[in-house]
Write an enzyme that holds these catalytic residues in place. Sequence first.
Site, PDB file in Angstrom:
ATOM      1  N   LEU A  28      -1.134  -4.398  -4.070  1.00 57.74           N
ATOM      2  CA  LEU A  28      -0.917  -4.529  -5.369  1.00 57.74           C
ATOM      3  C   LEU A  28      -1.275  -6.178  -5.723  1.00 57.74           C
ATOM      4  O   LEU A  28      -1.106  -7.035  -4.660  1.00 57.74           O
ATOM      5  CB  LEU A  28       0.709  -4.467  -5.861  1.00 57.74           C
ATOM      6  CG  LEU A  28       1.144  -3.051  -5.698  1.00 57.74           C
ATOM      7  CD1 LEU A  28       2.690  -2.819  -5.825  1.00 57.74           C
ATOM      8  CD2 LEU A  28       0.290  -2.113  -6.406  1.00 57.74           C
ATOM      9  N   CYS A  29      -1.282  -6.291  -7.043  1.00 56.54           N
ATOM     10  CA  CYS A  29      -1.736  -7.785  -7.216  1.00 56.54           C
ATOM     11  C   CYS A  29      -0.477  -8.788  -6.968  1.00 56.54           C
ATOM     12  O   CYS A  29       0.740  -8.497  -6.932  1.00 56.54           O
ATOM     13  CB  CYS A  29      -1.584  -7.794  -8.893  1.00 56.54           C
ATOM     14  SG  CYS A  29      -1.963  -9.411  -9.560  1.00 56.54           S
ATOM     15  N   PRO A  30      -0.910  -9.857  -6.363  1.00 54.78           N
ATOM     16  CA  PRO A  30      -2.252 -10.490  -6.286  1.00 54.78           C
ATOM     17  C   PRO A  30      -2.768 -10.524  -4.896  1.00 54.78           C
ATOM     18  O   PRO A  30      -4.156 -11.162  -4.725  1.00 54.78           O
ATOM     19  CB  PRO A  30      -1.788 -11.779  -6.450  1.00 54.78           C
ATOM     20  CG  PRO A  30      -0.567 -12.007  -5.809  1.00 54.78           C
ATOM     21  CD  PRO A  30       0.261 -10.877  -5.897  1.00 54.78           C
TER      22      PRO A  30
END
Length: 96
Positions: A28-30
């Site tokens: 998942l981000c980042p």
Amino acid sequence: MPGWMDKLTAEVVSPIMAKLCVDAKFLLCPEPIRLLHQHIRLIAEQEIIELWATDPTTQRDVQQFCYFLGHDLLEIREQEDIWIFKIRKKMPVNVC
């Protein structure tokens, strides 16, 4: 026994060959952008890196990454819930 990876790599969509492929699936981000930033340093200018990600926000993040750092975003495609990005590393800027 064939898996989803065999199906993915069997379909050739683009003749653009990447020098390096970064697998950021299920991160998942980042994290996908962090990995892209880390690995793009390993290739020479004008070489191509490919990023595989499943986080849909990566679409926006990769576009911004390329815009701000000057890399060329050559291709974005979705294949079986995996986003595939091909990016050409920018040429260095000559400073007088």
